[in-house]
Design a protein around this motif. Structure first.
Motif, PDB file in Angstrom:
ATOM      1  N   GLY A  42      63.245 148.904 110.771  1.00  0.00           N
ATOM      2  CA  GLY A  42      62.871 147.694 110.063  1.00  0.00           C
ATOM      3  C   GLY A  42      61.907 147.942 108.918  1.00  0.00           C
ATOM      4  O   GLY A  42      61.369 149.031 108.741  1.00  0.00           O
ATOM      5  N   LEU A  43      61.711 146.912 108.101  1.00  0.00           N
ATOM      6  CA  LEU A  43      60.713 146.912 107.040  1.00  0.00           C
ATOM      7  C   LEU A  43      59.721 145.790 107.354  1.00  0.00           C
ATOM      8  O   LEU A  43      60.049 144.843 108.067  1.00  0.00           O
ATOM      9  N   LEU A  44      58.523 145.886 106.822  1.00  0.00           N
ATOM     10  CA  LEU A  44      57.503 144.889 107.120  1.00  0.00           C
ATOM     11  C   LEU A  44      57.039 144.225 105.826  1.00  0.00           C
ATOM     12  O   LEU A  44      56.597 144.912 104.893  1.00  0.00           O
ATOM     13  N   PHE A  45      57.160 142.900 105.768  1.00  0.00           N
ATOM     14  CA  PHE A  45      56.755 142.129 104.603  1.00  0.00           C
ATOM     15  C   PHE A  45      55.842 140.978 105.008  1.00  0.00           C
ATOM     16  O   PHE A  45      55.927 140.465 106.120  1.00  0.00           O
ATOM     17  N   ARG A  46      55.029 140.537 104.063  1.00  0.00           N
ATOM     18  CA  ARG A  46      54.509 139.174 104.094  1.00  0.00           C
ATOM     19  C   ARG A  46      55.141 138.458 102.916  1.00  0.00           C
ATOM     20  O   ARG A  46      55.047 138.914 101.771  1.00  0.00           O
ATOM     21  N   LEU A  47      55.811 137.354 103.190  1.00  0.00           N
ATOM     22  CA  LEU A  47      56.442 136.542 102.159  1.00  0.00           C
ATOM     23  C   LEU A  47      55.515 135.399 101.778  1.00  0.00           C
ATOM     24  O   LEU A  47      54.980 134.701 102.637  1.00  0.00           O
ATOM     25  N   TYR A  48      55.315 135.216 100.478  1.00  0.00           N
ATOM     26  CA  TYR A  48      54.536 134.106  99.940  1.00  0.00           C
ATOM     27  C   TYR A  48      55.486 133.238  99.122  1.00  0.00           C
ATOM     28  O   TYR A  48      56.300 133.754  98.348  1.00  0.00           O
ATOM     29  N   TYR A  49      55.355 131.913  99.206  1.00  0.00           N
ATOM     30  CA  TYR A  49      56.331 131.031  98.579  1.00  0.00           C
ATOM     31  C   TYR A  49      55.719 129.645  98.384  1.00  0.00           C
ATOM     32  O   TYR A  49      54.720 129.283  99.030  1.00  0.00           O
ATOM     33  N   PRO A  50      56.313 128.816  97.521  1.00  0.00           N
ATOM     34  CA  PRO A  50      55.789 127.464  97.305  1.00  0.00           C
ATOM     35  C   PRO A  50      56.088 126.552  98.506  1.00  0.00           C
ATOM     36  O   PRO A  50      57.121 126.685  99.164  1.00  0.00           O
ATOM     37  N   THR A  51      55.168 125.649  98.772  1.00  0.00           N
ATOM     38  CA  THR A  51      55.352 124.657  99.829  1.00  0.00           C
ATOM     39  C   THR A  51      54.610 123.389  99.440  1.00  0.00           C
ATOM     40  O   THR A  51      53.734 123.413  98.554  1.00  0.00           O
ATOM     41  N   GLU A  52      54.947 122.291 100.086  1.00  0.00           N
ATOM     42  CA  GLU A  52      54.200 121.050  99.889  1.00  0.00           C
ATOM     43  C   GLU A  52      53.380 120.702 101.122  1.00  0.00           C
ATOM     44  O   GLU A  52      52.763 119.633 101.185  1.00  0.00           O
ATOM     45  N   ALA A  53      53.358 121.601 102.100  1.00  0.00           N
ATOM     46  CA  ALA A  53      52.605 121.337 103.331  1.00  0.00           C
ATOM     47  C   ALA A  53      51.101 121.378 103.062  1.00  0.00           C
ATOM     48  O   ALA A  53      50.627 121.952 102.078  1.00  0.00           O
ATOM     49  N   THR A  54      50.356 120.773 103.950  1.00  0.00           N
ATOM     50  CA  THR A  54      48.896 120.789 103.914  1.00  0.00           C
ATOM     51  C   THR A  54      48.374 121.073 105.318  1.00  0.00           C
ATOM     52  O   THR A  54      49.114 120.938 106.300  1.00  0.00           O
ATOM     53  N   PRO A  55      47.117 121.473 105.451  1.00  0.00           N
ATOM     54  CA  PRO A  55      46.559 121.666 106.800  1.00  0.00           C
ATOM     55  C   PRO A  55      46.626 120.389 107.634  1.00  0.00           C
ATOM     56  O   PRO A  55      46.702 120.451 108.865  1.00  0.00           O
ATOM     57  N   ASP A  56      46.622 119.240 106.976  1.00  0.00           N
ATOM     58  CA  ASP A  56      46.709 117.975 107.697  1.00  0.00           C
ATOM     59  C   ASP A  56      48.060 117.790 108.381  1.00  0.00           C
ATOM     60  O   ASP A  56      48.197 116.968 109.293  1.00  0.00           O
ATOM     61  N   SER A  57      49.070 118.558 107.919  1.00  0.00           N
ATOM     62  CA  SER A  57      50.401 118.422 108.512  1.00  0.00           C
ATOM     63  C   SER A  57      50.635 119.429 109.629  1.00  0.00           C
ATOM     64  O   SER A  57      51.771 119.644 110.055  1.00  0.00           O
ATOM     65  N   GLY A  58      49.572 120.073 110.087  1.00  0.00           N
ATOM     66  CA  GLY A  58      49.673 120.935 111.256  1.00  0.00           C
ATOM     67  C   GLY A  58      49.735 122.420 110.966  1.00  0.00           C
ATOM     68  O   GLY A  58      49.844 123.227 111.891  1.00  0.00           O
ATOM     69  N   TYR A  59      49.629 122.807 109.694  1.00  0.00           N
ATOM     70  CA  TYR A  59      49.671 124.228 109.335  1.00  0.00           C
ATOM     71  C   TYR A  59      48.256 124.711 109.037  1.00  0.00           C
ATOM     72  O   TYR A  59      47.379 123.930 108.676  1.00  0.00           O
ATOM     73  N   HIS A  60      48.036 126.009 109.210  1.00  0.00           N
ATOM     74  CA  HIS A  60      46.689 126.545 109.089  1.00  0.00           C
ATOM     75  C   HIS A  60      46.663 127.733 108.138  1.00  0.00           C
ATOM     76  O   HIS A  60      47.686 128.364 107.870  1.00  0.00           O
ATOM     77  N   TYR A  61      45.450 128.038 107.635  1.00  0.00           N
ATOM     78  CA  TYR A  61      45.239 129.235 106.837  1.00  0.00           C
ATOM     79  C   TYR A  61      45.037 130.408 107.794  1.00  0.00           C
ATOM     80  O   TYR A  61      44.093 130.406 108.595  1.00  0.00           O
ATOM     81  N   PRO A  62      45.893 131.425 107.740  1.00  0.00           N
ATOM     82  CA  PRO A  62      45.821 132.511 108.721  1.00  0.00           C
ATOM     83  C   PRO A  62      44.690 133.482 108.435  1.00  0.00           C
ATOM     84  O   PRO A  62      44.164 133.526 107.320  1.00  0.00           O
ATOM     85  N   PRO A  63      44.305 134.291 109.415  1.00  0.00           N
ATOM     86  CA  PRO A  63      43.295 135.325 109.188  1.00  0.00           C
ATOM     87  C   PRO A  63      43.745 136.287 108.093  1.00  0.00           C
ATOM     88  O   PRO A  63      44.929 136.609 107.980  1.00  0.00           O
ATOM     89  N   TRP A  64      42.776 136.730 107.295  1.00  0.00           N
ATOM     90  CA  TRP A  64      43.098 137.676 106.231  1.00  0.00           C
ATOM     91  C   TRP A  64      43.548 139.021 106.821  1.00  0.00           C
ATOM     92  O   TRP A  64      44.495 139.631 106.330  1.00  0.00           O
ATOM     93  N   LEU A  65      42.867 139.493 107.865  1.00  0.00           N
ATOM     94  CA  LEU A  65      43.311 140.702 108.546  1.00  0.00           C
ATOM     95  C   LEU A  65      44.492 140.351 109.454  1.00  0.00           C
ATOM     96  O   LEU A  65      44.369 139.472 110.312  1.00  0.00           O
ATOM     97  N   PRO A  66      45.647 140.999 109.295  1.00  0.00           N
ATOM     98  CA  PRO A  66      46.800 140.668 110.135  1.00  0.00           C
ATOM     99  C   PRO A  66      46.543 140.909 111.609  1.00  0.00           C
ATOM    100  O   PRO A  66      47.106 140.235 112.472  1.00  0.00           O
ATOM    101  N   ASP A  67      45.675 141.889 111.899  1.00  0.00           N
ATOM    102  CA  ASP A  67      45.384 142.269 113.281  1.00  0.00           C
ATOM    103  C   ASP A  67      44.058 143.021 113.261  1.00  0.00           C
ATOM    104  O   ASP A  67      43.683 143.613 112.237  1.00  0.00           O
ATOM    105  N   ASN A  68      43.347 143.025 114.370  1.00  0.00           N
ATOM    106  CA  ASN A  68      42.060 143.723 114.415  1.00  0.00           C
ATOM    107  C   ASN A  68      42.174 145.187 114.034  1.00  0.00           C
ATOM    108  O   ASN A  68      41.244 145.774 113.474  1.00  0.00           O
ATOM    109  N   SER A  69      43.309 145.802 114.325  1.00  0.00           N
ATOM    110  CA  SER A  69      43.496 147.222 114.044  1.00  0.00           C
ATOM    111  C   SER A  69      43.427 147.520 112.548  1.00  0.00           C
ATOM    112  O   SER A  69      43.135 148.651 112.147  1.00  0.00           O
TER     113      SER A  69
END
Length: 405
Positions: A42-69
């Motif tokens: 496999g390959l590993l990506f983070r995809l960034y894209y336009p959206t109209e969602a907001t945190p009020d609609s149940g989505y959150h800003y994720p941690p900057w570090l993908p994992d503690n490692s």
């Protein structure tokens, strides 16, 4: 796409630490590890894209570090010795554990027109989230940005999944960072095989993007509730760009030479030395180099000069352009400075915000001009017409080359 003008004015992103994207759209993100033909891990990506969602609609800003490692890899990027990075990793994780990125995790894709694609390649000791400020900004202008995490042992931390004992079950497999030779000359040779792997990953990754637009169906090695079929038929595969920082810039130049599906390229403080000699005969696409003031050197610029004439920047819309950002440092084109602002780990360039603003306006201007033939974005005049970039944008290089040629 509908735009929510209140989003930018509401202060919704305050406290995240990274700059608010400058485009009109909110940004969503999701990780994906697709199995690709020719690569059974496999390959590993983070995809960034336009959206109209907001945190009020149940989505959150994720941690900057993908994992503690990944905290160890972050310190490697800051040029800490490998042992010290391993020891200080837990401390870094504690300091950065609350750092968020300005993209809503798993938010739905929202677009009224097909999204042009940008593939992004990180530098040495980097990772898929190290350039989230750049990637989120581009996505806010209506792009799908696919930030790859390379498995060539140049990433500070990376992992894949292998089948367990020949079964259908997958287990995580860590891919360690390989320390380069101490000799500067030997490091160039050391990087060449890594660049070959990076080239393969980028081309496989672009194949995956085409598959995503075609059927939207693939085997994802990461567990995810995200519906990737949202991208089906929504990607503009004609207007595709390649971009990267440092070693990712070398990856960019190599990808342009190998795959003409990339219509334009942008290299941020490109590390040219591992790039094959004569590649200027293979690169046909428009290409922008944006360098920092305090990192480039004579031999690197000479190789860059084979691709762009640094002495002739008089054309208002040149297809090959070299720009240098006054007062900038190599890591200023990554997230490092913004992330460190809230910690006692390192000093931060006091002009970092203006440097980032100029950097992104140059990127967007070049893409608009050479992907879309939009003459309202003259890169040549950006430093003259935009007060945020005034005094920062320098056309050409500050490295002395005439006296040594």
């Amino acid at each position: 796409m509908a735009v929510n003008p209140g989003w930018r004015q509401s202060g919704m992103l305050q406290g995240i630490g990274l700059p608010v994207p400058s485009g009109p759209h909110q940004v969503g993100c999701v990780d994906v590890m697709p199995l690709c033909k020719g690569d059974d891990s496999g390959l590993l990506f983070r995809l960034y894209y336009p959206t109209e969602a907001t945190p009020d609609s149940g989505y959150h800003y994720p941690p900057w570090l993908p994992d503690n490692s990944y905290s160890t890899g972050f310190l490697l990027y800051k040029r800490f010795p490998y042992f010290a990075a391993g020891v200080l990793g837990p401390l870094t994780n504690m300091l950065l554990g609350g750092q968020k990125m300005p993209a809503l995790h798993g938010a739905p894709v929202t677009t009224s027109t097909p999204l042009p694609v940008i593939m992004f390649s990180h530098g040495v000791a980097g990772m898929r989230t190290l350039y989230s400020a750049v990637c989120c900004d581009l996505a806010s202008h209506g792009y799908l940005v696919a930030a790859i995490e390379h498995r060539d042992h140049s990433a500070g931390y990376c992992y894949t999944k292998h089948r367990k004992n020949g079964s259908e079950e997958f287990v995580d497999h860590w891919i360690p960072y390989d320390k380069p030779p101490s000799s500067f000359e030997e490091e160039h040779t050391f990087r060449v095989p890594q660049l070959t792997i990076r080239r393969k990953e980028i081309l496989l990754g672009l194949d995956f993007i085409h598959q995503l637009d075609g059927s939207g169906e693939f085997e994802n090695l990461l567990q995810s509730d995200f519906d990737f079929k949202q991208f089906k038929g929504k990607l503009d595969l004609v207007h595709t760009a390649m971009m990267g920082h440092s070693f990712g810039g070398a990856t960019t130049v190599t990808a342009l030479a190998d795959d003409k599906r990339f219509r334009v390229g942008i290299g941020l403080d490109t590390y040219m030395m591992p790039v094959e000699d004569g590649i200027e005969d293979k690169v046909e696409q428009p290409l922008l180099f944006i360098n920092t003031w305090n990192w480039q050197w004579y031999k690197n610029i000479i190789k860059m000069k084979q691709l762009v004439d640094v002495d002739s920047q008089t054309d208002k819309y040149p297809t090959r352009q070299l720009i240098t950002l006054r007062g900038s440092y190599h890591e200023d084109q990554s997230d490092v400075g913004f992330v460190y602002m809230s910690t006692p780990l390192s000093s931060v360039n006091p002009d970092l915000a203006n440097i980032h603003t100029a950097n992104m306006k140059l990127c967007v201007a070049f893409l608009n001009r050479h992907l879309w033939n939009d003459s309202t974005y003259p890169v040549k005049d950006l430093d003259e017409s935009d007060t945020d970039s005034s005094g920062i944008v320098y056309h050409g290089t500050n490295v002395e080359i005439e006296s040594k040629s």
